[in-house]
Design an enzyme around this catalytic site. Structure first.
Site, mmCIF file in Angstrom:
data_model
loop_
_atom_site.group_PDB
_atom_site.id
_atom_site.type_symbol
_atom_site.label_atom_id
_atom_site.label_comp_id
_atom_site.label_asym_id
_atom_site.label_seq_id
_atom_site.Cartn_x
_atom_site.Cartn_y
_atom_site.Cartn_z
ATOM 1 N N SER A 1 0.832 -1.187 0.000
ATOM 2 C CA SER A 1 0.000 0.000 0.000
ATOM 3 C C SER A 1 0.881 1.258 0.000
ATOM 4 O O SER A 1 1.724 1.422 -0.877
ATOM 5 C CB SER A 1 -0.926 -0.076 1.221
ATOM 6 O OG SER A 1 -1.991 0.801 1.146
ATOM 7 N N HIS B 1 -2.389 -1.159 -4.366
ATOM 8 C CA HIS B 1 -3.839 -1.201 -4.534
ATOM 9 C C HIS B 1 -4.381 0.225 -4.485
ATOM 10 O O HIS B 1 -3.642 1.177 -4.267
ATOM 11 C CB HIS B 1 -4.517 -2.104 -3.489
ATOM 12 C CG HIS B 1 -4.397 -1.625 -2.068
ATOM 13 N ND1 HIS B 1 -4.943 -2.301 -1.013
ATOM 14 C CD2 HIS B 1 -3.798 -0.526 -1.523
ATOM 15 C CE1 HIS B 1 -4.698 -1.660 0.114
ATOM 16 N NE2 HIS B 1 -4.004 -0.582 -0.173
#
Length: 225
Positions: free
Chosen positions: A123, A148
């Site tokens: 992330s 993501h």
């Protein structure tokens, strides 16, 4: 008033649920004893690493962690604006605003920033890994890297929720543009690949452009070659 929170926090909290209390701040931090002509002096391990221009990001990213990282970056620039700074990353990600504060500081200061993934960069952790100076981004061989899209949640009046949805979309476009800049990928591919959690090995991350090198063993000092 809407109760709003968005970022990469969801993934960090999911991975670290029940374990955040055991973060680096609550653990017994090792001490290093250094002997000089003036006697012995004790340093916590992270202060000692900072003397070598090494910063360790080993927790979820929130405003407190970001403040510490930013302060260390600015301090090391003031010490020597020409020498590289090394950031070792083992993080599940966290807050977008906190992460972007670190990112902007990395781009703002003069020294090159060498980033190294040790364990996991997911992330916002992966975003910061890729944001190091081109040619100086690396991973250890068995680390995992994940990208993501930002997640968010809002509750309250419908208009507030719509405003927040638009803000999340703006942030998503910003992160995709920046990741495309640092990886060399097309924005359209970044969007497609980050639609869901996209995990990569070190080899895959190198092929993708998130890192430049895979470190398997530290080179021996020149005097030992």
């Amino acid at each position: 008033m809407a109760n709003i929170n968005f970022g990469f926090d969801h993934h960090a909290k999911k991975l670290y649920s029940g374990a955040i209390e055991n973060s680096i701040n609550s653990q017994l931090v090792p001490m290093v004893i250094e002997t000089s002509g003036r006697g012995e002096r004790a340093f916590d391990i992270f202060s000692r690493l900072l003397r070598e221009r090494i910063i360790f990001l080993g927790s979820p990213i929130d405003e407190h962690v970001a403040g510490l990282i930013i302060a260390q970056l600015i301090f090391l620039e003031s010490e020597d604006p020409e020498r590289d700074i090394y950031i070792y990353i083992n993080s599940p990600g966290g807050s977008v605003s906190a992460g972007l504060g670190i990112y902007d500081t990395m781009q703002y200061i003069r020294p090159d920033i060498s980033t190294v993934c040790v364990g996991m960069a997911a992330s916002m952790g992966a975003f910061l890994l890729a944001s190091g100076t081109s040619g100086k981004r690396a991973s250890l061989p068995h680390s995992r890297i994940m990208i993501h899209q930002p997640s968010g949640g809002a509750q309250g009046q419908e208009t507030d929720i719509l405003i927040q949805a638009r803000e999340i979309e703006k942030i998503r476009h910003l992160l995709e543009d920046l990741l495309a800049k640092h990886t060399g990928q097309e924005v359209s591919r970044i969007r497609e690949d980050s639609e869901r959690d996209r995990w990569m090995s070190a080899v895959e991350a190198k092929e993708y452009g998130l890192i430049d090198q895979i470190f398997e063993k530290r080179p021996a000092p020149k005097s030992e070659e």
